[in-house]
Scaffold this motif. Structure first.
Motif, short mmCIF file in Angstrom:
data_model
loop_
_atom_site.label_atom_id
_atom_site.label_comp_id
_atom_site.label_asym_id
_atom_site.label_seq_id
_atom_site.Cartn_x
_atom_site.Cartn_y
_atom_site.Cartn_z
N ARG A 142 5.41 -11.57 -48.23
CA ARG A 142 4.27 -12.41 -47.64
C ARG A 142 4.57 -13.28 -46.24
O ARG A 142 3.87 -13.29 -45.34
N PHE B 289 -2.01 -8.60 -48.98
CA PHE B 289 -2.31 -9.67 -48.25
C PHE B 289 -3.26 -10.56 -48.44
O PHE B 289 -3.38 -11.79 -48.35
N PRO C 90 -5.27 -8.69 -43.31
CA PRO C 90 -4.22 -8.82 -42.27
C PRO C 90 -5.11 -8.71 -40.50
O PRO C 90 -4.70 -9.58 -39.86
#
Length: 343
Positions: A286, A319, A327
């Motif tokens: 992350r 994500f 993203p």
């Protein structure tokens, strides 16, 4: 707030802004100057990079002209911390230096209430602040004082525990990694404990070293990697190092062997530190993803592959789970909406 490589939760971003907001400072331009999209503050899962947070810290310092960033009940004029360090530098040992620093800040009405208490088995530094609704100032002062002590004697002092006089925050799982020791909430005072023999350690710094340190303070003290005493932090650092050279992170068994542990023992000890091997791997990926999106132009597909995702869709799902956004949207926001930067 170990800021060296780890990303920072949006809770800390909101907290560091609180003092400026209370004094009527428009924080949107400060966020923009730090390249932090203001919209991120609305998502509890959002995180920012260390460079973004460092820029925000410095922008707030300039805007408030207060070493406490407006978070205390009275301002601390620029130069106050430096004069305290000068006053403490020539003390006979660390204990005398801390006591002098406590006395120094006690001269300022409305300043933080610092205290050093000693028993046969533990030395305790406690911090109390007023108007610190997010408790950020008190937590920062614990970190800064601990790391200043480390710097003064040229050695890392392991904390035995850290305690906080507030309920557990939403990001409570990060505290053991942040402070490198067991933590507890709802305590009578905010502070930290260490072995008392450290207070007898001689100071090893001179005026030239102090001048160099002060050019980077206080943020350098917040970002300095002085911890790493917990197994979870050691494992996390090993994973971050591995990810810089290969998209394949080592297995639980491989990491256990590196630390001369059985897989079951590693799993059990990480659980005792309120984490797991999978959680540490996710956190490392992350933070690397956020840093890559905020600070570079690497195409998202290449970033996903570099982080070990076999498909873009898997990276997008992960994500979104980590941050609440995609993203592409994160990169777009971090570039102040410049479509030319979007991948």
């Amino acid at each position: 707030m170990d800021m060296a490589r780890r990303t920072i939760t949006v809770h800390h971003v909101r907290a560091v802004l609180r003092g400026a907001e209370r004094h009527g400072v428009d924080t949107v331009p400060l966020l923009q100057a730090a390249r932090i999209p203001p919209l991120l503050l609305g998502d509890d899962r959002a995180r920012v990079t260390a460079p973004q947070f460092a820029r925000l810290f410095r922008e707030l310092y300039r805007a408030t002209q207060d070493e406490f960033l407006g978070l205390g009940s009275a301002p601390s004029r620029p130069g106050t911390f430096a004069m305290m360090c000068h006053a403490a530098l020539n003390c006979r040992d660390l204990g005398a230096a801390v006591e002098r620093g406590v006395t120094f800040y006690g001269l300022f009405p409305g300043g933080p209430d610092l205290a050093l208490t000693r028993t046969e088995h533990t030395a305790v530094l406690t911090v109390r602040t007023d108007l610190d609704q997010d408790f950020f100032l008190a937590e920062c002062l614990v970190i800064i004082w601990h790391r200043l002590c480390n710097w003064l004697i040229g050695r890392r002092i392991p904390l035995r525990w850290a305690a906080f006089a507030h309920p557990p925050p939403p990001h409570r799982d990060e505290y053991e990694l942040l402070f490198g020791c067991p933590v507890r909430f709802g305590a009578e005072h905010t502070g930290a404990g260490l072995a008392p023999h450290w207070l007898r350690a001689p100071l090893v710094r001179d005026e030239d070293a102090l001048a160099a340190m002060l050019r980077r303070a206080p943020f350098d003290l917040l970002s300095r990697r002085d911890y790493g005493t917990t197994l979870a932090e050691q494992v996390r650092r090993a994973l971050a190092t591995a990810l810089r050279t290969s998209p394949r992170l080592p297995s639980l068994g491989e990491t256990a062997a590196r630390f001369a542990l059985s897989p079951a023992t590693l799993r059990r000890r990480l659980a005792a530190e309120s984490t797991s091997y999978q959680e540490l791997k996710d956190a490392v990926r992350r933070d690397a993803a956020i840093a890559g999106l905020a600070g570079g132009r690497e195409p998202i597909a290449e970033l996903a592959a570099r982080l070990g995702f076999s498909e873009d869709t898997a990276f997008h799902r992960a994500f979104r789970r980590w941050t609440g956004t995609t993203p592409g949207a994160y990169r777009y926001a971090s570039r102040d909406g410049d479509p030319g930067q979007r991948s």
